[in-house]
Design a protein around this motif. Sequence first.
Motif, PDB file in Angstrom:
ATOM      1  N   ALA A 127       4.444  11.332  10.300  1.00  0.00           N
ATOM      2  CA  ALA A 127       5.868  11.353   9.984  1.00  0.00           C
ATOM      3  C   ALA A 127       6.221   9.994   9.392  1.00  0.00           C
ATOM      4  O   ALA A 127       6.134   8.971  10.064  1.00  0.00           O
ATOM      5  CB  ALA A 127       6.685  11.628  11.237  1.00  0.00           C
ATOM      6  N   PHE A 128       6.598   9.996   8.112  1.00  0.00           N
ATOM      7  CA  PHE A 128       6.922   8.744   7.429  1.00  0.00           C
ATOM      8  C   PHE A 128       8.108   8.994   6.506  1.00  0.00           C
ATOM      9  O   PHE A 128       8.110   9.957   5.742  1.00  0.00           O
ATOM     10  CB  PHE A 128       5.712   8.246   6.631  1.00  0.00           C
ATOM     11  N   ALA A 129       9.102   8.117   6.572  1.00  0.00           N
ATOM     12  CA  ALA A 129      10.309   8.205   5.744  1.00  0.00           C
ATOM     13  C   ALA A 129      10.994   9.559   5.892  1.00  0.00           C
ATOM     14  O   ALA A 129      11.435  10.168   4.919  1.00  0.00           O
ATOM     15  CB  ALA A 129       9.993   7.906   4.283  1.00  0.00           C
ATOM     16  N   GLY A 130      11.042  10.047   7.112  1.00  0.00           N
ATOM     17  CA  GLY A 130      11.752  11.287   7.396  1.00  0.00           C
ATOM     18  C   GLY A 130      11.055  12.558   6.955  1.00  0.00           C
ATOM     19  O   GLY A 130      11.686  13.605   6.890  1.00  0.00           O
ATOM     20  N   ALA A 131       9.777  12.489   6.645  1.00  0.00           N
ATOM     21  CA  ALA A 131       9.053  13.687   6.208  1.00  0.00           C
ATOM     22  C   ALA A 131       7.654  13.685   6.803  1.00  0.00           C
ATOM     23  O   ALA A 131       7.099  12.640   7.137  1.00  0.00           O
ATOM     24  CB  ALA A 131       8.973  13.726   4.685  1.00  0.00           C
ATOM     25  N   ASP A 132       7.089  14.894   6.919  1.00  0.00           N
ATOM     26  CA  ASP A 132       5.719  15.051   7.396  1.00  0.00           C
ATOM     27  C   ASP A 132       4.803  14.967   6.173  1.00  0.00           C
ATOM     28  O   ASP A 132       4.927  15.778   5.260  1.00  0.00           O
ATOM     29  CB  ASP A 132       5.569  16.395   8.112  1.00  0.00           C
ATOM     30  N   ARG A 133       3.890  13.980   6.151  1.00  0.00           N
ATOM     31  CA  ARG A 133       3.047  13.757   4.973  1.00  0.00           C
ATOM     32  C   ARG A 133       1.578  13.649   5.367  1.00  0.00           C
ATOM     33  O   ARG A 133       1.248  13.258   6.467  1.00  0.00           O
ATOM     34  CB  ARG A 133       3.456  12.466   4.266  1.00  0.00           C
ATOM     35  N   ARG A 134       0.714  13.938   4.387  1.00  0.00           N
ATOM     36  CA  ARG A 134      -0.726  13.777   4.560  1.00  0.00           C
ATOM     37  C   ARG A 134      -1.047  12.290   4.402  1.00  0.00           C
ATOM     38  O   ARG A 134      -0.473  11.609   3.551  1.00  0.00           O
ATOM     39  CB  ARG A 134      -1.458  14.597   3.498  1.00  0.00           C
ATOM     40  N   ALA A 135      -1.982  11.765   5.201  1.00  0.00           N
ATOM     41  CA  ALA A 135      -2.314  10.344   5.136  1.00  0.00           C
ATOM     42  C   ALA A 135      -3.779  10.129   5.500  1.00  0.00           C
ATOM     43  O   ALA A 135      -4.398  10.951   6.168  1.00  0.00           O
ATOM     44  CB  ALA A 135      -1.432   9.551   6.089  1.00  0.00           C
ATOM     45  N   SER A 136      -4.321   8.984   5.050  1.00  0.00           N
ATOM     46  CA  SER A 136      -5.664   8.546   5.437  1.00  0.00           C
ATOM     47  C   SER A 136      -5.504   7.435   6.458  1.00  0.00           C
ATOM     48  O   SER A 136      -4.827   6.439   6.189  1.00  0.00           O
ATOM     49  CB  SER A 136      -6.423   8.012   4.221  1.00  0.00           C
ATOM     50  N   VAL A 137      -6.132   7.598   7.607  1.00  0.00           N
ATOM     51  CA  VAL A 137      -5.988   6.625   8.690  1.00  0.00           C
ATOM     52  C   VAL A 137      -7.323   5.924   8.905  1.00  0.00           C
ATOM     53  O   VAL A 137      -8.351   6.573   9.085  1.00  0.00           O
ATOM     54  CB  VAL A 137      -5.538   7.326   9.992  1.00  0.00           C
ATOM     55  N   ARG A 138      -7.308   4.583   8.857  1.00  0.00           N
ATOM     56  CA  ARG A 138      -8.491   3.753   9.118  1.00  0.00           C
ATOM     57  C   ARG A 138      -8.098   2.708  10.153  1.00  0.00           C
ATOM     58  O   ARG A 138      -7.452   1.728   9.827  1.00  0.00           O
ATOM     59  CB  ARG A 138      -8.964   3.051   7.847  1.00  0.00           C
ATOM     60  N   GLY A 139      -8.490   2.940  11.392  1.00  0.00           N
ATOM     61  CA  GLY A 139      -8.115   2.007  12.455  1.00  0.00           C
ATOM     62  C   GLY A 139      -6.608   2.029  12.640  1.00  0.00           C
ATOM     63  O   GLY A 139      -6.012   3.068  12.885  1.00  0.00           O
ATOM     64  N   SER A 140      -5.971   0.866  12.495  1.00  0.00           N
ATOM     65  CA  SER A 140      -4.522   0.802  12.633  1.00  0.00           C
ATOM     66  C   SER A 140      -3.812   0.889  11.289  1.00  0.00           C
ATOM     67  O   SER A 140      -2.596   0.802  11.228  1.00  0.00           O
ATOM     68  CB  SER A 140      -4.130  -0.503  13.338  1.00  0.00           C
ATOM     69  N   ARG A 141      -4.566   1.068  10.195  1.00  0.00           N
ATOM     70  CA  ARG A 141      -3.976   1.140   8.856  1.00  0.00           C
ATOM     71  C   ARG A 141      -3.813   2.584   8.430  1.00  0.00           C
ATOM     72  O   ARG A 141      -4.677   3.418   8.671  1.00  0.00           O
ATOM     73  CB  ARG A 141      -4.858   0.402   7.850  1.00  0.00           C
ATOM     74  N   VAL A 142      -2.710   2.852   7.767  1.00  0.00           N
ATOM     75  CA  VAL A 142      -2.406   4.198   7.277  1.00  0.00           C
ATOM     76  C   VAL A 142      -2.077   4.083   5.792  1.00  0.00           C
ATOM     77  O   VAL A 142      -1.249   3.272   5.394  1.00  0.00           O
ATOM     78  CB  VAL A 142      -1.202   4.798   8.042  1.00  0.00           C
ATOM     79  N   ASP A 143      -2.727   4.906   4.948  1.00  0.00           N
ATOM     80  CA  ASP A 143      -2.458   4.951   3.512  1.00  0.00           C
ATOM     81  C   ASP A 143      -1.829   6.307   3.202  1.00  0.00           C
ATOM     82  O   ASP A 143      -2.464   7.348   3.367  1.00  0.00           O
ATOM     83  CB  ASP A 143      -3.738   4.772   2.704  1.00  0.00           C
ATOM     84  N   ILE A 144      -0.571   6.275   2.737  1.00  0.00           N
ATOM     85  CA  ILE A 144       0.191   7.489   2.490  1.00  0.00           C
ATOM     86  C   ILE A 144       0.352   7.668   0.983  1.00  0.00           C
ATOM     87  O   ILE A 144       0.909   6.789   0.315  1.00  0.00           O
ATOM     88  CB  ILE A 144       1.577   7.402   3.167  1.00  0.00           C
ATOM     89  N   PRO A 145      -0.135   8.785   0.413  1.00  0.00           N
ATOM     90  CA  PRO A 145       0.004   8.969  -1.035  1.00  0.00           C
ATOM     91  C   PRO A 145       1.463   9.195  -1.422  1.00  0.00           C
ATOM     92  O   PRO A 145       2.179   9.955  -0.787  1.00  0.00           O
ATOM     93  CB  PRO A 145      -0.849  10.196  -1.340  1.00  0.00           C
ATOM     94  N   ALA A 146       1.909   8.486  -2.466  1.00  0.00           N
ATOM     95  CA  ALA A 146       3.241   8.675  -3.043  1.00  0.00           C
ATOM     96  C   ALA A 146       3.060   9.350  -4.395  1.00  0.00           C
ATOM     97  O   ALA A 146       1.993   9.879  -4.686  1.00  0.00           O
ATOM     98  CB  ALA A 146       3.936   7.321  -3.165  1.00  0.00           C
ATOM     99  N   GLU A 147       4.078   9.281  -5.258  1.00  0.00           N
ATOM    100  CA  GLU A 147       3.980   9.968  -6.543  1.00  0.00           C
ATOM    101  C   GLU A 147       2.851   9.418  -7.407  1.00  0.00           C
ATOM    102  O   GLU A 147       2.067  10.159  -7.963  1.00  0.00           O
ATOM    103  CB  GLU A 147       5.308   9.862  -7.298  1.00  0.00           C
ATOM    104  N   GLN A 148       2.780   8.085  -7.579  1.00  0.00           N
ATOM    105  CA  GLN A 148       1.776   7.518  -8.477  1.00  0.00           C
ATOM    106  C   GLN A 148       0.861   6.506  -7.805  1.00  0.00           C
ATOM    107  O   GLN A 148      -0.074   6.031  -8.422  1.00  0.00           O
ATOM    108  CB  GLN A 148       2.468   6.832  -9.660  1.00  0.00           C
ATOM    109  N   ALA A 149       1.134   6.149  -6.564  1.00  0.00           N
ATOM    110  CA  ALA A 149       0.322   5.146  -5.873  1.00  0.00           C
ATOM    111  C   ALA A 149       0.292   5.495  -4.387  1.00  0.00           C
ATOM    112  O   ALA A 149       0.634   6.603  -3.994  1.00  0.00           O
ATOM    113  CB  ALA A 149       0.900   3.755  -6.104  1.00  0.00           C
ATOM    114  N   TYR A 150      -0.121   4.546  -3.587  1.00  0.00           N
ATOM    115  CA  TYR A 150      -0.146   4.710  -2.138  1.00  0.00           C
ATOM    116  C   TYR A 150       0.836   3.745  -1.498  1.00  0.00           C
ATOM    117  O   TYR A 150       1.138   2.683  -2.044  1.00  0.00           O
ATOM    118  CB  TYR A 150      -1.537   4.403  -1.578  1.00  0.00           C
ATOM    119  N   THR A 151       1.299   4.112  -0.323  1.00  0.00           N
ATOM    120  CA  THR A 151       2.108   3.214   0.495  1.00  0.00           C
ATOM    121  C   THR A 151       1.246   2.814   1.678  1.00  0.00           C
ATOM    122  O   THR A 151       0.743   3.666   2.407  1.00  0.00           O
ATOM    123  CB  THR A 151       3.395   3.923   0.986  1.00  0.00           C
ATOM    124  N   GLY A 152       1.077   1.516   1.865  1.00  0.00           N
ATOM    125  CA  GLY A 152       0.309   1.012   3.002  1.00  0.00           C
ATOM    126  C   GLY A 152       1.234   0.854   4.202  1.00  0.00           C
ATOM    127  O   GLY A 152       2.333   0.306   4.093  1.00  0.00           O
TER     128      GLY A 152
END
Length: 159
Positions: A127-152
């Motif tokens: 759950a990020f920015a008020g929405a349920d999104r797919r993400a890649s989780v590595r340890g304590s880091r989360v990479d969330i795909p946006a329109e053209q890039a990722y949000t760390g």
Amino acid sequence: MKHLPKHLQPRWRYLAVLIEGWPDADLDRDQFQRQLWYSAQNLFGDAGSADLDLSVVRFEFADGEGGAIVRTRRGEQSRGRAAVACVEQVDDQPVGLRVAGVSGTIRACEEKYMGRGREDTEQRHVAFAGADRRASVRGSRVDIPAEQAYTGATILDCE
């Protein structure tokens, strides 16, 4: 052609470089080598980059993480670190580089700085920015795909 005597052979130092990128980044050794050469040439000029003689000895990159061992001449380690620090993208893909250490042999460099275990990448929904999104989780880091890039983000940001 005869070999040079041992006291005339060049001495090398090896930089252990840790590489971090987005989970879908696709980097290879040749692209990384080319970017290192451009970085050294832009920073020190032709003669300075020739003195450094940077070359990638080992390279591995998968799932957004990897490492490289970069060879440079003895006495040029600090300038080699500066050239590595100037690399911010490889083949138009943003990367984060960190020199973990310097060693006198490839073997010592691998054992001392590159021997750490890799973190497993896990795909899950957050759950990020008020929405349920797919993400890649590595340890304590989360990479969330946006329109053209990722949000760390971190695990604490995703609640």
